[in-house]
Enzyme design. Structure first.
Site, PDB file in Angstrom:
ATOM      1  N   ASP A  68      70.876  -0.212  45.376  1.00  0.00           N
ATOM      2  CA  ASP A  68      70.893   1.250  45.334  1.00  0.00           C
ATOM      3  C   ASP A  68      69.646   1.721  44.589  1.00  0.00           C
ATOM      4  O   ASP A  68      69.466   1.412  43.409  1.00  0.00           O
ATOM      5  CB  ASP A  68      72.163   1.721  44.615  1.00  0.00           C
ATOM      6  CG  ASP A  68      72.428   3.203  44.815  1.00  0.00           C
ATOM      7  OD1 ASP A  68      71.638   3.863  45.518  1.00  0.00           O
ATOM      8  OD2 ASP A  68      73.429   3.701  44.259  1.00  0.00           O
ATOM      9  N   ASP A 121      68.555   5.118  50.950  1.00  0.00           N
ATOM     10  CA  ASP A 121      68.312   4.544  49.625  1.00  0.00           C
ATOM     11  C   ASP A 121      69.308   3.490  49.183  1.00  0.00           C
ATOM     12  O   ASP A 121      69.287   3.063  48.022  1.00  0.00           O
ATOM     13  CB  ASP A 121      68.255   5.663  48.574  1.00  0.00           C
ATOM     14  CG  ASP A 121      69.547   6.469  48.513  1.00  0.00           C
ATOM     15  OD1 ASP A 121      70.367   6.346  49.437  1.00  0.00           O
ATOM     16  OD2 ASP A 121      69.728   7.227  47.542  1.00  0.00           O
ATOM     17  N   GLU A 122      70.201   3.034  50.080  1.00  0.00           N
ATOM     18  CA  GLU A 122      71.122   1.980  49.661  1.00  0.00           C
ATOM     19  C   GLU A 122      71.568   1.145  50.856  1.00  0.00           C
ATOM     20  O   GLU A 122      71.584   1.608  51.994  1.00  0.00           O
ATOM     21  CB  GLU A 122      72.333   2.557  48.932  1.00  0.00           C
ATOM     22  CG  GLU A 122      73.180   3.501  49.742  1.00  0.00           C
ATOM     23  CD  GLU A 122      74.434   3.956  48.996  1.00  0.00           C
ATOM     24  OE1 GLU A 122      75.069   3.112  48.329  1.00  0.00           O
ATOM     25  OE2 GLU A 122      74.768   5.141  49.095  1.00  0.00           O
TER      26      GLU A 122
END
Length: 369
Positions: A16, A110-111
Site C-alpha cells: 500500500d 496505489d495498492e
C-alpha cells in the site's frame, strides 16, 4: 500452541503506497514537501481526494469537505489531481511487482496483493521479498510504501496498515489468532464506522469479543456479512490472489446521524457521496453507463432506482445531474419514513460488455496493438 490455520503455507503480501496522490504531488513539487497538502477541491468547495501525512496530523482525511479541511488546517495547500501522472507512477510500481510474481491483484492505483508462495526470484522468505520491493519502489519512484505479509489477503491487508507510513509488518501463521483476538474491531478490514459502532453497542470491542458469537448470531445481527466476520476473526480467508480480478461496480454511500425528509437536504447530503464516487471512478480509470441510486429508510426498508446511458458517465456534473433526476422521480408520498442512508453506484463498464459479447458469440475478438 496455536491452532494451525488453513492454507498456512501461503505467502501473501499487501503493498500500500503511503498517501499516494499527495506523495506524488510532494515529489513533483519540492515546495510542498514537509507541508500539509490536500489533493482535490479548494478552500471553498469540493472534497479532499487525498491528504498528506502532514495534513492528517490536523485531522484532515480523504472524502472530507474541503471547507472542513481548511478549518482544521488553515495553512493547508490545495492542489488539483493529476490522474495521468498517478497512473504513470502506478505503472512503474506494477512493473516492479511483476518482476517477482505474476500473481498480482491490483485494488487501485496505489495498492495490490501479491502471492509470492512461488516467485520468480526463488526467494523463500516473503518478508525479504517485501523489503526488496519497497526498496526498489523508493529507488525508482522516490516514494515510500507500507507492506503487510501473512498467509491470506485479510491478514496481509491488516498488516500493511499496522505500521503506516513506510512500515512493514509480518503476521505469521503461529501469531495470527492471538493477533486478531487482541485487535480492536475498528481496525478489522471490512468493518466500517457504522458496523464498528453497532458492534460496540453489542459489547464487541476486540477480536476476542467477536469470537464469542456464533455464526448464526452474527448472521442475524449483521446479515450476509455475519459469516464473513465469523471466519476472519479466526484468521480464515480462502480467497486467492486473482490477477484477473474485474470490478463490476464502484460506488459510495453514507448513513446519516439524523434522518432526512426534505429532498433539498438529500441533494446536499449527496454532494460529498458523488464526489467520492467520481474520485473512485477516476482513480480506477473505469467509467460505466449505468447509475444506481440506493435509498434506505428509517424503518430499514430500501429501494433502488437506476438509469442507463448510451455513453459512459464520465463527468462529475453528469453524475450529479442523473442522480438528482433519480431522486426527483421517486414518489415520496409512498415513502413517508425519513431517509437514513443514500448511496450511488456506477456499473456496466466497457469490459462487462466485452464479456457479454464473448458469451454470446463464443469467441473473443483479437486487436492489433
Amino acid at each position: 500452541m496455536e491452532k494451525k490455520l488453513p492454507n498456512s503455507d501461503r505467502k501473501i503480501i499487501h503493498i500500500d503506497m503511503d498517501a499516494f496522490f499527495a506523495s506524488v504531488e510532494q515529489l513533483d513539487n519540492p515546495e510542498f514537501r514537509g507541508k500539509p497538502v490536500a489533493v482535490g477541491g479548494s478552500k471553498e468547495r469540493g472534497v479532499v481526494a487525498a491528504a498528506s501525512y502532514e495534513a492528517r496530523k490536523y485531522g484532515v482525511r480523504s472524502a472530507m469537505p474541503s471547507k472542513t479541511a481548511y478549518q482544521k488546517c488553515p495553512h493547508i495547500i490545495f492542489t488539483p489531481p493529476r490522474f495521468e501522472r498517478y497512473k504513470e507512477v502506478s505503472a512503474v510500481i506494477r512493473s516492479i511487482f511483476l518482476e517477482y510474481t505474476d500473481l498480482v491483484e491490483p485494488l487501485s492505483l496505489d495498492e495490490a496483493f501479491l502471492d509470492v508462495t512461488e516467485n520468480k526470484m526463488g526467494i523463500a522468505s516473503a518478508t525479504l521479498i517485501a523489503k526488496a520491493i519497497r526498496k526498489q519502489i523508493f529507488e525508482e519512484t522516490g516514494l515510500t510504501a507500507s507492506a503487510g505479509i501473512s498467509i491470506n489477503k485479510f491478514l496481509a491487508k491488516i498488516a500493511s496498515d499496522y505500521q503506516k507510513p513506510n512500515g512493514i509488518t509480518l503476521i505469521g501463521p503461529e501469531k495470527a489468532v492471538s493477533f486478531l483476538e487482541q485487535l480492536e474491531v475498528d481496525k478489522f478490514f471490512g468493518v466500517g464506522k457504522v458496523t464498528a459502532k453497532k458492534m460496540h453497542s453489542l459489547g464487541i470491542h476486540t477480536g476476542l469479543d467477536l469470537k464469542q458469537w456464533t455464526k448464526e448470531a452474527l448472521r442475524l445481527k449483521f446479515g450476509k456479512a455475519g459469516p464473513f466476520y465469523y471466519d476472519i476473526v479466526r484468521g480464515e480467508d480462502q480467497r486467492p490472489v486473482n490477477p484477473n480480478r474485474i470490478r463490476k461496480s464502484l460506488g459510495a454511500e453514507n448513513t446519516f446521524d439524523q434522518d432526512l425528509v426534505e429532498i433539498e437536504d438529500m441533494k446536499m447530503a449527496m454532494d460529498p457521496i458523488l464526489q467520492t464516487v467520481h474520485k473512485r471512478l477516476e482513480k480506477a480509470d473505469k467509467f460505466g453507463k449505468t447509475l444506481t441510486l440506493k435509498i434506505k429508510f428509517k424503518d430499514f426498508s430500501q429501494i433502488t432506482r437506476s438509469i442507463t446511458q448510451t455513453e459512459n458517465i464520465v463527468s462529475s456534473e453528469i453524475l450529479k445531474q442523473l442522480t438528482f433526476n433519480l431522486l426527483e422521480q421517486v414518489n415520496w408520498e409512498d415513502f413517508p419514513e425519513g431517509v437514513r442512508l443514500l448511496g450511488v453506484t456506477c456499473s456496466n463498464f466497457e469490459q462487462d460488455e466485452a464479456e457479454e459479447n464473448i458469451k454470446k458469440t463464443g469467441y473473443q475478438l483479437t486487436i492489433d496493438f
